[in-house]
Design a protein around this motif. Structure first.
Motif, PDB file in Angstrom:
ATOM      1  N   UNK A  39     -11.213-102.970  38.017  1.00 57.70           N
ATOM      2  CA  UNK A  39     -10.328-102.889  39.177  1.00 57.70           C
ATOM      3  C   UNK A  39     -10.641-101.646  40.006  1.00 57.70           C
ATOM      4  N   UNK A  40     -10.750-101.769  41.328  1.00 63.42           N
ATOM      5  CA  UNK A  40     -11.008-100.600  42.170  1.00 63.42           C
ATOM      6  C   UNK A  40      -9.938 -99.529  41.984  1.00 63.42           C
ATOM      7  N   UNK A  41     -10.348 -98.293  42.137  1.00 61.90           N
ATOM      8  CA  UNK A  41      -9.440 -97.174  41.901  1.00 61.90           C
ATOM      9  C   UNK A  41      -8.219 -97.233  42.811  1.00 61.90           C
ATOM     10  N   UNK A  47     -10.936 -95.533  31.745  1.00 63.31           N
ATOM     11  CA  UNK A  47     -12.053 -95.926  30.888  1.00 63.31           C
ATOM     12  C   UNK A  47     -13.350 -95.514  31.584  1.00 63.31           C
ATOM     13  N   UNK A  48     -14.107 -94.616  30.942  1.00 66.61           N
ATOM     14  CA  UNK A  48     -15.341 -94.094  31.534  1.00 66.61           C
ATOM     15  C   UNK A  48     -16.531 -94.874  30.988  1.00 66.61           C
ATOM     16  N   UNK A  49     -16.974 -95.849  31.757  1.00 66.73           N
ATOM     17  CA  UNK A  49     -18.045 -96.734  31.318  1.00 66.73           C
ATOM     18  C   UNK A  49     -18.779 -97.214  32.562  1.00 66.73           C
ATOM     19  N   UNK A  50     -20.101 -97.435  32.484  1.00 67.70           N
ATOM     20  CA  UNK A  50     -20.844 -97.856  33.671  1.00 67.70           C
ATOM     21  C   UNK A  50     -20.333 -99.130  34.335  1.00 67.70           C
ATOM     22  N   UNK A  51     -19.623-100.001  33.599  1.00 68.76           N
ATOM     23  CA  UNK A  51     -19.105-101.212  34.227  1.00 68.76           C
ATOM     24  C   UNK A  51     -17.793-100.968  34.956  1.00 68.76           C
ATOM     25  N   UNK A  52     -17.291 -99.742  34.896  1.00 72.83           N
ATOM     26  CA  UNK A  52     -16.046 -99.373  35.562  1.00 72.83           C
ATOM     27  C   UNK A  52     -16.323 -98.500  36.793  1.00 72.83           C
ATOM     28  N   UNK A  64     -19.663 -91.132  34.016  1.00 74.38           N
ATOM     29  CA  UNK A  64     -20.359 -89.856  34.238  1.00 74.38           C
ATOM     30  C   UNK A  64     -21.484 -89.909  35.267  1.00 74.38           C
ATOM     31  N   UNK A  65     -21.926 -91.102  35.675  1.00 77.90           N
ATOM     32  CA  UNK A  65     -22.984 -91.198  36.669  1.00 77.90           C
ATOM     33  C   UNK A  65     -22.533 -91.018  38.102  1.00 77.90           C
ATOM     34  N   UNK A  66     -21.233 -90.833  38.324  1.00 78.97           N
ATOM     35  CA  UNK A  66     -20.731 -90.652  39.690  1.00 78.97           C
ATOM     36  C   UNK A  66     -21.267 -89.362  40.307  1.00 78.97           C
ATOM     37  N   UNK A  67     -21.547 -89.429  41.607  1.00 79.60           N
ATOM     38  CA  UNK A  67     -21.919 -88.223  42.335  1.00 79.60           C
ATOM     39  C   UNK A  67     -20.684 -87.353  42.563  1.00 79.60           C
TER      40      UNK A  67
END
Length: 262
Positions: free
Chosen positions: A13-15, A33-38, A42-45
């Motif tokens: 779901x969008x933030x 939930x910190x996961x690439x499908x969310x 951690x990959x966010x700029x």
């Protein structure tokens, strides 16, 4: 009591929508939930992180926790685990989150070995977490389901930036009574995750109060200012009812069941 829900219950779901749900249904916080499908991971700029902060600020909602998937006791070298953990701590710092969630993940190792590995890694991460103003919480889960098991590790570390997250389903599955779980976790407790299920063999998420978990007994142990987070595991059970339609009743149930303590 301060209430949050986990985005595990609203996968992908969008933030902006997550914040809207929290505000409309009377929740003060969200566990991300910190996961690439969310949307958050951690990959966010830095710009993307700032946008997340602004969305939550605009809605008046707190980011309680960055819920990562580090397994503190997992087999293997320490450094990859510590690097992943540092990335989560930095994400939490940038988002203004109080906590980072980690799992034990000891597998079928000897419990003493798993304890020692988790304690060593968490102790190594503790000073950096303290510098970032973030607390790392070890969840009652998988190889360390019982509160006593998590308390052994966290107590060994003995650092204020390392604490415990009480998932009441796992302590119940471990056969531990709520008063016993709270007694060992209380010195280290960050907050509590609540949920409900039909039985030990049927763990599909239910509306709070519709299942067998000892929610009242757990809530009765908590102080009035405790954070309580509803972790509705929709991501793992796609056929479960949609969380948004349950949030208002869940909030009412928690406030009614967990009467404030003075």
């Amino acid at each position: 009591m301060k209430l949050a829900f986990s985005t595990l219950g609203v996968p992908g779901l969008p933030i902006s929508e997550v914040v809207r749900l929290a505000a409309e249904h009377g929740y003060q916080g969200v566990e991300l939930r910190a996961h690439p499908e969310e949307p958050v991971h951690p990959g966010l700029t830095m710009l993307e992180r700032a946008d997340v902060v602004e969305e939550f600020k605009r809605g008046g909602i707190e980011i309680l926790t960055v819920a990562g998937y580090v397994r503190a006791a997992a087999d293997g070298d320490d450094q990859p685990v510590l690097d992943e953990l540092a990335g989560l701590v930095e994400l939490a710092r940038d988002l203004g989150a109080q906590n980072v969630r980690v799992f034990p993940g000891g597998g079928d190792q000897d419990p003493a070995t798993a304890d020692a590995t988790a304690a060593r890694r968490l102790a190594a991460a503790a000073p950096y977490a303290a510098d970032m103003g973030v607390r790392i919480l070890l969840e009652t889960h998988d190889s360390h389901r019982a509160g006593a098991a998590v308390a052994r590790v966290v107590g060994t570390v003995g650092h204020g930036s390392i604490g415990a997250l009480w998932d009441i389903m796992h302590t119940w599955l471990a056969g531990e009574e709520p008063v016993a779980s709270h007694a060992v976790l209380a010195p280290h407790l960050g907050y509590v995750q609540v949920k409900d299920i039909a039985s030990a063999d049927a763990t599909e998420p239910l509306a709070l109060g519709a299942g067998v978990l000892p929610l009242r007994a757990c809530l009765d142990t908590l102080d009035a200012d405790s954070w309580v987070c509803w972790e509705y595991e929709k991501r793992w059970y796609p056929e479960a009812a949609e969380l948004p339609g349950l949030l208002s009743a869940g909030r009412e149930y928690l406030l009614r069941t967990g009467a404030p303590k003075q």
